[in-house]
Write a protein that holds these residues in place. Structure first.
Motif, mmCIF file in Angstrom:
data_model
loop_
_atom_site.group_PDB
_atom_site.id
_atom_site.type_symbol
_atom_site.label_atom_id
_atom_site.label_comp_id
_atom_site.label_asym_id
_atom_site.label_seq_id
_atom_site.Cartn_x
_atom_site.Cartn_y
_atom_site.Cartn_z
ATOM 1 N N ARG A 169 46.261 55.496 50.500
ATOM 2 C CA ARG A 169 45.258 54.680 50.911
ATOM 3 C C ARG A 169 45.855 54.917 52.835
ATOM 4 N NH1 ARG A 169 45.446 50.480 46.532
ATOM 5 N NH2 ARG A 169 44.389 48.731 47.309
ATOM 6 N N ARG B 221 41.653 41.924 51.579
ATOM 7 C CA ARG B 221 41.433 43.392 50.682
ATOM 8 C C ARG B 221 40.736 44.417 51.910
ATOM 9 N NH1 ARG B 221 42.082 41.164 45.426
ATOM 10 N NH2 ARG B 221 41.765 43.363 44.761
ATOM 11 N N ARG C 119 37.548 39.565 36.739
ATOM 12 C CA ARG C 119 38.070 40.496 36.414
ATOM 13 C C ARG C 119 39.466 39.816 35.470
ATOM 14 N NH1 ARG C 119 41.198 45.232 39.739
ATOM 15 N NH2 ARG C 119 41.607 43.048 41.468
ATOM 16 N N ALA D 234 47.235 42.257 52.520
ATOM 17 C CA ALA D 234 48.220 43.157 53.852
ATOM 18 C C ALA D 234 48.033 44.304 52.838
ATOM 19 C CB ALA D 234 48.682 42.818 54.261
HETATM 20 P P1 AP5 Z 1 45.103 47.843 43.898
HETATM 21 O O1 AP5 Z 1 45.590 47.243 42.408
HETATM 22 O O2 AP5 Z 1 45.416 48.931 43.307
HETATM 23 O O3 AP5 Z 1 43.870 46.881 44.396
HETATM 24 P P2 AP5 Z 1 42.367 46.889 45.035
HETATM 25 O O4 AP5 Z 1 42.312 49.009 45.589
HETATM 26 O O5 AP5 Z 1 42.191 46.421 45.337
HETATM 27 O O6 AP5 Z 1 42.067 47.875 43.604
HETATM 28 P P3 AP5 Z 1 41.343 47.084 42.325
HETATM 29 O O7 AP5 Z 1 42.721 47.028 41.485
HETATM 30 O O8 AP5 Z 1 41.354 45.383 42.945
HETATM 31 O O9 AP5 Z 1 40.346 47.405 41.718
HETATM 32 P P4 AP5 Z 1 39.723 48.733 41.128
HETATM 33 O O10 AP5 Z 1 39.039 49.961 42.188
HETATM 34 O O11 AP5 Z 1 40.399 49.252 40.388
HETATM 35 O O12 AP5 Z 1 38.711 47.540 40.145
HETATM 36 P P5 AP5 Z 1 38.967 47.344 38.423
HETATM 37 O O13 AP5 Z 1 39.359 48.884 37.828
HETATM 38 O O14 AP5 Z 1 40.499 47.225 38.365
HETATM 39 O O15 AP5 Z 1 46.206 47.070 45.170
HETATM 40 C C1 AP5 Z 1 46.876 45.264 45.293
HETATM 41 C C2 AP5 Z 1 47.941 45.368 46.546
HETATM 42 O O16 AP5 Z 1 48.890 46.013 46.244
HETATM 43 C C3 AP5 Z 1 47.225 45.978 47.520
HETATM 44 O O17 AP5 Z 1 45.730 45.337 47.954
HETATM 45 C C4 AP5 Z 1 48.536 46.054 48.522
HETATM 46 O O18 AP5 Z 1 48.687 44.584 48.755
HETATM 47 C C5 AP5 Z 1 49.255 46.858 47.647
HETATM 48 N N1 AP5 Z 1 48.696 48.246 47.278
HETATM 49 C C6 AP5 Z 1 48.834 49.078 46.549
HETATM 50 N N2 AP5 Z 1 48.621 50.606 46.394
HETATM 51 C C7 AP5 Z 1 48.813 50.396 47.949
HETATM 52 C C8 AP5 Z 1 48.901 51.759 48.785
HETATM 53 N N3 AP5 Z 1 49.055 52.908 47.965
HETATM 54 N N4 AP5 Z 1 50.334 51.705 49.629
HETATM 55 C C9 AP5 Z 1 50.177 49.715 50.421
HETATM 56 N N5 AP5 Z 1 49.971 49.225 49.947
HETATM 57 C C10 AP5 Z 1 49.268 49.439 48.117
HETATM 58 O O19 AP5 Z 1 37.143 46.948 37.885
HETATM 59 C C11 AP5 Z 1 37.788 45.370 38.932
HETATM 60 C C12 AP5 Z 1 36.531 44.652 37.926
HETATM 61 O O20 AP5 Z 1 35.617 45.061 37.732
HETATM 62 C C13 AP5 Z 1 37.213 44.714 36.417
HETATM 63 O O21 AP5 Z 1 37.599 43.087 36.033
HETATM 64 C C14 AP5 Z 1 36.878 45.298 35.305
HETATM 65 O O22 AP5 Z 1 36.071 45.322 33.715
HETATM 66 C C15 AP5 Z 1 35.246 45.881 36.591
HETATM 67 N N6 AP5 Z 1 34.368 47.108 36.724
HETATM 68 C C16 AP5 Z 1 35.252 48.043 36.577
HETATM 69 N N7 AP5 Z 1 34.256 49.387 36.467
HETATM 70 C C17 AP5 Z 1 32.747 48.833 36.054
HETATM 71 C C18 AP5 Z 1 31.295 48.736 35.917
HETATM 72 N N8 AP5 Z 1 31.105 50.545 36.189
HETATM 73 N N9 AP5 Z 1 30.486 48.097 35.295
HETATM 74 C C19 AP5 Z 1 30.813 47.382 35.589
HETATM 75 N N10 AP5 Z 1 32.447 46.015 35.359
HETATM 76 C C20 AP5 Z 1 33.094 47.107 35.641
#
Ligand code: AP5
Length: 218
Positions: A89, A172, A128, A57
């Motif tokens: 967000r 999410r 990841r 959430a």
């Molecule tokens: P947050 O940490 O922001 O998680 P998210 O938005 O779900 O995004 P992620 O970090 O999971 O993904 P990302 O797009 O950054 O992907 P990444 O680069 O890591 O938030 C977590 C929680 O915090 C939320 O659920 C909420 O509860 C809270 N929260 C945060 N911000 C908030 C707000 N503003 N308001 C309210 N609540 C908030 O990449 C993922 C994987 O894929 C990695 O392993 C990477 O190596 C790989 N990868 C990435 N890009 C590529 C590519 N192009 N090709 C191949 N592999 C790739």
């Protein structure tokens, strides 16, 4: 340069912000990282928001906006730009960000919408791994560390985020569709929205982003 990265969980926001921040000389501000640091510190706020994060959430707008305001107010004097990852967000957060920046005579230049398909994000998130010490991002198959379980950059231990299990990932994604997708219109109406195919490899996505951000210079 002030850039907002929009996109579903796993679209690659953190990976691309890390790959671009030095070249663009911007502060990378990730609300997810700020929130996880607060939880790790065991602060009162950390205890309150832990359950939200573990279920997928959103944390309240008020808490998140206060964190962002603190970061901007304390760094704006150095005149570097910003790359916001995971913020805003909600519509309220988007309006708050405009207001905070306006208070410093600044505004968002681009909102980059990273579009990735569901199968791709599921595979990315379940594979990841994150460094416990420096936060560097890896993937078991797409971007593996040289030694399994160990960070290439600092030798720290790699771990799997508590919210990277299938059930929480699906929640999410639902929260993203309901609360975050609507802010696309906020940036479209300001002519700041640019759409990127984030299914591609990280280097191809990086090049596409750089090409778009070059618009500001021309
Ligand atoms: P947050 O940490 O922001 O998680 P998210 O938005 O779900 O995004 P992620 O970090 O999971 O993904 P990302 O797009 O950054 O992907 P990444 O680069 O890591 O938030 C977590 C929680 O915090 C939320 O659920 C909420 O509860 C809270 N929260 C945060 N911000 C908030 C707000 N503003 N308001 C309210 N609540 C908030 O990449 C993922 C994987 O894929 C990695 O392993 C990477 O190596 C790989 N990868 C990435 N890009 C590529 C590519 N192009 N090709 C191949 N592999 C790739």
């Amino acid at each position: 340069m002030i850039v907002v990265l929009l996109g579903a969980p796993g679209a690659g926001k953190g990976t691309l912000a890390s790959a671009l921040k030095d070249q663009l000389k911007v502060h990378h501000i990730s609300t997810g990282d700020l929130i996880r640091a607060e939880i790790k510190a065991g602060s009162q706020i950390g205890l309150e928001i832990k359950k939200c994060v573990e279920s997928g959430a959103l944390v309240s707008d008020e808490i998140v906006t206060r964190m962002i305001k603190g970061k901007i107010d304390s760094s704006v004097a150095d005149k570097c730009g910003y790359m916001f990852d995971g913020f805003p967000r909600t519509n309220a957060q988007a309006a708050d960000l405009d207001k905070i920046l306006k208070g410093h005579g600044l505004s968002v230049d681009f909102a980059l919408l990273m579009e990735a398909s569901t199968d791709v994000v599921l595979a990315r998130l379940t594979g990841r791994r994150v460094c416990k010490a420096c936060g560097a991002l890896y993937h078991l198959t797409n971007m593996p560390s040289k030694v399994a379980g160990i960070c290439d950059a600092c030798g720290g231990e790699l771990y799997q985020r508590a919210d990277d299990n299938k059930e929480t990932i699906l929640n999410r994604m639902t929260v993203y569709a309901e609360s975050t997708k609507p802010i696309i219109d906020h940036y479209k109406s300001q002519s700041k929205l640019r759409v990127i195919n984030a299914d591609k490899g990280a280097e191809a996505v990086r090049q596409e982003m750089l090409k778009i951000l070059d618009e500001k210079k021309s």
